[in-house]
Design a protein around this motif. Structure first.
Motif, mmCIF file in Angstrom:
data_model
loop_
_atom_site.group_PDB
_atom_site.id
_atom_site.type_symbol
_atom_site.label_atom_id
_atom_site.label_comp_id
_atom_site.label_asym_id
_atom_site.label_seq_id
_atom_site.Cartn_x
_atom_site.Cartn_y
_atom_site.Cartn_z
ATOM 1 N N PRO A 38 0.831 -1.205 0.000
ATOM 2 C CA PRO A 38 0.000 0.000 0.000
ATOM 3 C C PRO A 38 0.872 1.264 0.000
ATOM 4 O O PRO A 38 1.832 1.365 0.763
ATOM 5 C CB PRO A 38 -0.797 -0.121 1.299
ATOM 6 C CG PRO A 38 -0.881 -1.592 1.540
ATOM 7 C CD PRO A 38 0.448 -2.138 1.068
ATOM 8 N N GLY A 39 0.538 2.192 -0.894
ATOM 9 C CA GLY A 39 1.298 3.433 -1.016
ATOM 10 C C GLY A 39 2.392 3.388 -2.069
ATOM 11 O O GLY A 39 2.855 4.436 -2.523
ATOM 12 N N ASP A 40 2.823 2.188 -2.479
ATOM 13 C CA ASP A 40 3.848 2.078 -3.519
ATOM 14 C C ASP A 40 3.293 2.572 -4.851
ATOM 15 O O ASP A 40 2.118 2.380 -5.158
ATOM 16 C CB ASP A 40 4.317 0.630 -3.700
ATOM 17 C CG ASP A 40 5.216 0.129 -2.574
ATOM 18 O OD1 ASP A 40 5.600 0.942 -1.705
ATOM 19 O OD2 ASP A 40 5.531 -1.076 -2.572
ATOM 20 N N ALA A 98 -1.009 4.260 -7.867
ATOM 21 C CA ALA A 98 -0.447 3.873 -6.576
ATOM 22 C C ALA A 98 -1.317 2.796 -5.924
ATOM 23 O O ALA A 98 -2.550 2.843 -6.003
ATOM 24 C CB ALA A 98 -0.343 5.082 -5.654
#
Length: 151
Positions: A38-40, A98
């Motif tokens: 998550p967030g990548d 993302a």
């Protein structure tokens, strides 16, 4: 995951549903399976478009840069396809993608993507459907924003 399992997974994706198993094996073998936390960021707006992605599982947001900050314009889930515009139009990435949850993707390099489209015209038709749907949604959103601005 075995090659046969990846082929079965690809077969469930509408874009690749009509491709013969031997070609799906080639796709599974030559594409890159990547996992993001998550967030990548899968790809960033403005970067060169060198590959497209199929979301194998998980969810991701598509956002564009605006003067007031990033604006989420789409939410991706399993079997969605993203990144093809930069490849097809030979332009920098038009948005940032993302991961919202853990996301597994198949990253399909530009050369392989064009080989698939050339060998299987039905992929081109499916991509046109996806792009037409996105355009219709964008047009609807613009119409709604325009109406709000006039009031």
């Amino acid at each position: 995951m075995s090659l046969n399992e990846e082929v079965e997974l690809l077969r469930r994706i509408p874009l690749f549903a009509k491709i013969e198993p031997s070609k799906l094996k080639l796709l599974a073998f030559t594409s890159q399976r990547l996992t993001y936390k998550p967030g990548d960021v899968l790809c960033r707006q403005g970067d060169p478009g060198d590959a497209a992605f199929v979301i194998v599982n998980g969810e991701a947001d598509v956002s564009v840069d605006t003067p007031s900050g990033p604006l989420t314009v789409a939410h991706l889930k399993q079997n969605d396809f993203v990144g093809e515009i930069a490849i097809l139009c030979e332009v920098p990435r038009t948005a940032t993608v993302a991961a919202v949850t853990e996301v597994t993707t198949l990253r399909i390099e530009k050369d392989l993507f064009f080989r698939l489209v050339n060998d299987f015209p039905q992929i081109a038709i499916e991509i046109m459907r996806v792009l037409a749907h996105r355009l219709e949604r964008t047009t609807t959103d613009l119409r709604e924003v325009s109406a709000k601005l006039k009031t």
